[in-house]
Motif scaffolding. Sequence first.
Motif, PDB file in Angstrom:
ATOM      1  N   SER A   1     -11.631  -2.141   8.656  1.00 40.25           N
ATOM      2  CA  SER A   1     -11.241  -1.381   7.471  1.00 40.25           C
ATOM      3  C   SER A   1     -12.446  -0.877   6.705  1.00 40.25           C
ATOM      4  N   GLY A   2     -13.535  -1.643   6.706  1.00 38.95           N
ATOM      5  CA  GLY A   2     -14.720  -1.235   5.966  1.00 38.95           C
ATOM      6  C   GLY A   2     -15.295   0.074   6.447  1.00 38.95           C
ATOM      7  N   ALA A   3     -15.243   0.331   7.757  1.00 36.70           N
ATOM      8  CA  ALA A   3     -15.771   1.590   8.289  1.00 36.70           C
ATOM      9  C   ALA A   3     -14.920   2.770   7.856  1.00 36.70           C
ATOM     10  N   LEU A   4     -13.605   2.560   7.676  1.00 36.77           N
ATOM     11  CA  LEU A   4     -12.708   3.657   7.309  1.00 36.77           C
ATOM     12  C   LEU A   4     -12.924   4.126   5.884  1.00 36.77           C
ATOM     13  N   ALA A   5     -13.553   3.302   5.028  1.00 39.40           N
ATOM     14  CA  ALA A   5     -13.737   3.657   3.628  1.00 39.40           C
ATOM     15  C   ALA A   5     -14.649   4.863   3.444  1.00 39.40           C
ATOM     16  N   ALA A   6     -15.368   5.270   4.482  1.00 39.71           N
ATOM     17  CA  ALA A   6     -16.229   6.445   4.379  1.00 39.71           C
ATOM     18  C   ALA A   6     -15.448   7.743   4.465  1.00 39.71           C
ATOM     19  N   LEU A   7     -14.153   7.685   4.736  1.00 38.64           N
ATOM     20  CA  LEU A   7     -13.335   8.880   4.918  1.00 38.64           C
ATOM     21  C   LEU A   7     -12.707   9.305   3.596  1.00 38.64           C
ATOM     22  N   PRO A   8     -12.589  10.605   3.353  1.00 32.32           N
ATOM     23  CA  PRO A   8     -11.925  11.061   2.125  1.00 32.32           C
ATOM     24  C   PRO A   8     -10.446  10.701   2.133  1.00 32.32           C
ATOM     25  N   GLY A   9      -9.975  10.210   1.003  1.00 30.26           N
ATOM     26  CA  GLY A   9      -8.581   9.808   0.900  1.00 30.26           C
ATOM     27  C   GLY A   9      -8.305   8.398   1.354  1.00 30.26           C
ATOM     28  N   VAL A  10      -9.331   7.685   1.856  1.00 25.98           N
ATOM     29  CA  VAL A  10      -9.171   6.315   2.343  1.00 25.98           C
ATOM     30  C   VAL A  10     -10.045   5.394   1.499  1.00 25.98           C
ATOM     31  N   ASN A  11      -9.491   4.297   1.033  1.00 23.45           N
ATOM     32  CA  ASN A  11     -10.223   3.295   0.263  1.00 23.45           C
ATOM     33  C   ASN A  11      -9.988   1.928   0.874  1.00 23.45           C
ATOM     34  N   THR A  12     -10.839   0.991   0.501  1.00 23.50           N
ATOM     35  CA  THR A  12     -10.747  -0.352   1.050  1.00 23.50           C
ATOM     36  C   THR A  12     -10.487  -1.356  -0.050  1.00 23.50           C
ATOM     37  N   MET A  13      -9.441  -2.134   0.120  1.00 21.03           N
ATOM     38  CA  MET A  13      -9.136  -3.255  -0.758  1.00 21.03           C
ATOM     39  C   MET A  13      -9.685  -4.508  -0.089  1.00 21.03           C
ATOM     40  N   ASN A  14     -10.549  -5.233  -0.775  1.00 24.21           N
ATOM     41  CA  ASN A  14     -11.221  -6.341  -0.107  1.00 24.21           C
ATOM     42  C   ASN A  14     -11.228  -7.604  -0.949  1.00 24.21           C
ATOM     43  N   VAL A  15     -11.489  -8.703  -0.263  1.00 26.29           N
ATOM     44  CA  VAL A  15     -11.758  -9.990  -0.876  1.00 26.29           C
ATOM     45  C   VAL A  15     -13.092 -10.442  -0.309  1.00 26.29           C
ATOM     46  N   GLY A  16     -14.158 -10.273  -1.073  1.00 25.56           N
ATOM     47  CA  GLY A  16     -15.483 -10.546  -0.546  1.00 25.56           C
ATOM     48  C   GLY A  16     -15.886  -9.487   0.451  1.00 25.56           C
ATOM     49  N   VAL A  17     -16.546  -9.913   1.534  1.00 32.53           N
ATOM     50  CA  VAL A  17     -17.039  -8.955   2.524  1.00 32.53           C
ATOM     51  C   VAL A  17     -16.412  -9.141   3.900  1.00 32.53           C
TER      52      VAL A  17
ATOM     53  N   MET B   1      -6.390   1.529   2.150  1.00 36.10           N
ATOM     54  CA  MET B   1      -5.407   2.256   1.367  1.00 36.10           C
ATOM     55  C   MET B   1      -5.581   3.737   1.673  1.00 36.10           C
ATOM     56  N   ILE B   2      -4.477   4.474   1.775  1.00 42.62           N
ATOM     57  CA  ILE B   2      -4.502   5.906   2.035  1.00 42.62           C
ATOM     58  C   ILE B   2      -3.758   6.611   0.909  1.00 42.62           C
ATOM     59  N   ARG B   3      -4.458   7.514   0.242  1.00 43.17           N
ATOM     60  CA  ARG B   3      -3.867   8.291  -0.858  1.00 43.17           C
ATOM     61  C   ARG B   3      -3.227   7.392  -1.902  1.00 43.17           C
ATOM     62  N   GLY B   4      -3.906   6.285  -2.217  1.00 41.16           N
ATOM     63  CA  GLY B   4      -3.433   5.381  -3.248  1.00 41.16           C
ATOM     64  C   GLY B   4      -2.339   4.442  -2.825  1.00 41.16           C
ATOM     65  N   MET B   5      -1.957   4.437  -1.553  1.00 45.19           N
ATOM     66  CA  MET B   5      -0.912   3.546  -1.054  1.00 45.19           C
ATOM     67  C   MET B   5      -1.510   2.536  -0.079  1.00 45.19           C
ATOM     68  N   GLY B   6      -1.022   1.316  -0.164  1.00 46.21           N
ATOM     69  CA  GLY B   6      -1.508   0.270   0.724  1.00 46.21           C
ATOM     70  C   GLY B   6      -0.391  -0.683   1.096  1.00 46.21           C
TER      71      GLY B   6
ATOM     72  N   LEU C   1       0.732   3.536 -11.904  1.00 43.15           N
ATOM     73  CA  LEU C   1       1.006   2.344 -11.113  1.00 43.15           C
ATOM     74  C   LEU C   1      -0.273   1.523 -10.954  1.00 43.15           C
ATOM     75  N   PRO C   2      -0.165   0.202 -10.785  1.00 47.55           N
ATOM     76  CA  PRO C   2      -1.372  -0.623 -10.647  1.00 47.55           C
ATOM     77  C   PRO C   2      -2.092  -0.366  -9.328  1.00 47.55           C
ATOM     78  N   LEU C   3      -3.382  -0.729  -9.327  1.00 47.17           N
ATOM     79  CA  LEU C   3      -4.228  -0.662  -8.136  1.00 47.17           C
ATOM     80  C   LEU C   3      -4.289   0.747  -7.558  1.00 47.17           C
ATOM     81  N   THR C   4      -4.601   1.713  -8.406  1.00 48.40           N
ATOM     82  CA  THR C   4      -4.805   3.088  -7.960  1.00 48.40           C
ATOM     83  C   THR C   4      -6.301   3.360  -7.876  1.00 48.40           C
ATOM     84  N   PRO C   5      -6.837   3.740  -6.724  1.00 56.38           N
ATOM     85  CA  PRO C   5      -8.283   3.971  -6.610  1.00 56.38           C
ATOM     86  C   PRO C   5      -8.725   5.147  -7.457  1.00 56.38           C
TER      87      PRO C   5
END
Length: 793
Positions: A148-164, A170-175, A681-685
């Motif tokens: 998942s960490g590698a995908l965070a470099a893409l536009p519209g994609v974010n990473t929800m993490n606990v530590g490393v 998440m895609i377009r604010g949905m996870g 809504l909560p947890l929106t990047p």
Amino acid sequence: MYRLRTSFIGQWALLFLVLGSCCSAMAQDLGGRVVNTGGFPIVAATVRVLPGGQFSTTDEQGFFLIKGGGSTSLLTLEVSHVAYARVTIQLSDGAGSPLEIVMADAVTDLDEVVVIQSRILQKVIENSQSVIHIDKDFMDRNGTGTFSGALAALPGVNTMNVGVGIAKPMIRGMGFNRILVNNRGIKQEGQQWGADHGLEVDPFDVEEVEIIKGPVSLLFGSDGLGGVINIKENDVLPENGNAIDITSSYQTNNGAISNSLAYKGRQDNWFYNARATHQDYGDYTVPSDAFTYAGFNLPIFNNRLKNTAGEELHFSGTLGYRSQKLSSSLRVSSFNQKAGIFTGAIGLPRAYNLQHNGDFRNMDVPRQENHHHTVTSNTTLALGADRLEVDFGYQRNIREELSFPGAHGIAPELAGSNLALGLYLDTYTANVRYEINPNDHHQVLFGGQLQYMRNQNDGFEFLLPVFNSAQAGLFHYQSFAIAPKWNMNAGIRYDVGSHAIEQHLQPVYDRGTLLPTGEFEERTPAFERNFHNLSGAAGVVFKANFQNHLKLNLGNSFRFPTAIELSSNGVHHGNFRHERGNANLGMERGYQADLTYLHQSKRFFFEVAAFYGYYTNYIYLAPTGRFSPLASGGTLWEYRQDDALFNGFELTVRYEFSTGLRADLAADFVQNLNLNSRLPLPLTPPPSVTGSLEHAVLPHSKVLEDSYVFVSGRYNFEQRRTDRNERTTPDSFLLGAGLGFHLNLFETELQFRLSANNLFNTAYFNHISRYRLLNLPEQGRNIMFSVRLPLNL
């Protein structure tokens, strides 16, 4: 464009005998040459046979040879190269061989190469969806130790993490359950409903992925509201032989050591591969010496978060067979992870509990141990111009959280072990798709899916009950050309689903003595819920020319509420809260529109995608503002439903200068609105902008190939659009840099990469990180070095 020649090409060209009888279907070799419009050879072009999947790569003179390519009856050749327009050739009986294939001098034709593993869905997806393709090189360049960490470099994609070591996309604010992971044809099922449950995929065992943004319920069913991460089957060797691939990496921030060994082999129609990966990392470093928890200001000794170390061990193996009409494979994989949970995450920590014992790789409790075992079968059968695809899968997902019973209000001698929570999920999946091709411009598709899940639990804590879930769906899809430059597609789908929840009675413990009172509390009653849904989607593509495409997709997506959302009732320590379900939740429905414009020429690439969605009965977990009555429960959060709106856009720009310099720019923005509370809504990047400059170094060197240096920056805007009782997050800027090259020594190619993230050691917050609740900043400066050694035996 292509030309057929019946003479020899050069004195050492490949010799073929053309079978003259139209009734003959004997296997034969296929070969020829690939050139550009000027007649010069194209090196490293991929020529693939469909059906069958055999492929070859052109040599320095542009020649290729596919052994046993088969009869040319209804044979299709797909020819691709990164710098030229893709070519599709439909051959018929009696076509001459060898071939000379001419490719246009531009990367402009956007019709994607069809892959045997998921060709049917590939054609559907590419029609009107917004899709990003990434390959092994992208994964290596952006690797962080998790997929998942590698995908965070893409536009519209974010990473929800606990530590490393634990991350999910998440895609377009949905996870969570709104992002579907299609892993080698099978929907991956685990504990994806929780933010502290990572995506259990070996990052080294992924060679090609496509990120489908937007609704995909038509093809994949429930859970596809936000998008799909489609992990494709790895390529096989183009010819008989064996190959080994060794990859090693090291990260300075947490001392992460990763080693992965892969083997591939092929013998005629049979192919096989295997991989083993081991990762070991210590407590990670943050650019802070203190954090705030429950009103207390607590120290971070040596800038390292205690008990955030981890270890992973993964295995996979595949055995398959490919011929002209049949492709079948059996894959077995095992993902195993043990990861510490920061000591401040459970109970009320004290400063002395945060002091390191000198061993930064020690994993104490609290910690989680995750295992994901899969068996997957994929079969494709060509029936003339039609195709049948069948997928079967079994998954065993094990998640165990270990903690001291005393921190949960239970006497240690009564618990018997440190197993606080055990979740054991078995999933059985079957997919079938049948494709009919009346002609080159018309595709008809019928499909069906079945899934059954059984969840069991263990441990002295309680969060989820025992339950059984089942889903079934049927869909029909058609794609056809309505004009020379216009393509249209539409489909309809019907699904049914059910949950059978078992009652759970939890013992009540005295808070003074920590001993059982003899009483039981009903956390979850027994009940059943059944659902059904009819949905559809339609799209249109306008191809003005090779360079400019315009896509519009309209979709009606849906999602059945999960058993977790209906029946959970316990402390979720990984999220620092008490989570309570709602047995009366209804089904989510979404009505979405996606508009994408894409321009691509030899040096310039531009894509902008805008989306808008209206959702009825949108399910979300919201803070109540009240404290939990359970021991160490923290605040109480409840699953709720309201209508909601989502909208936003993604922008990608790339330009390649003639000097070897390449500039990239990407931006994304998403916002949403709860139509009942009139709050986000909560947890929106937050919105973000990413830019990079990369320059090719020594492009004509024979010793150092593919050498480059780069510098990148990412700006995260401030996130002030938050739900009630949710923290705001300040803006941040992160700088990165790196280099890479291939070193050719003694006919062996070594691939080196060096990258640095967060060069300025900036203290910043990830708004959707679970440690954001503790005011813990993200990982500090991290330098990663990797080396890869591919060997053809």
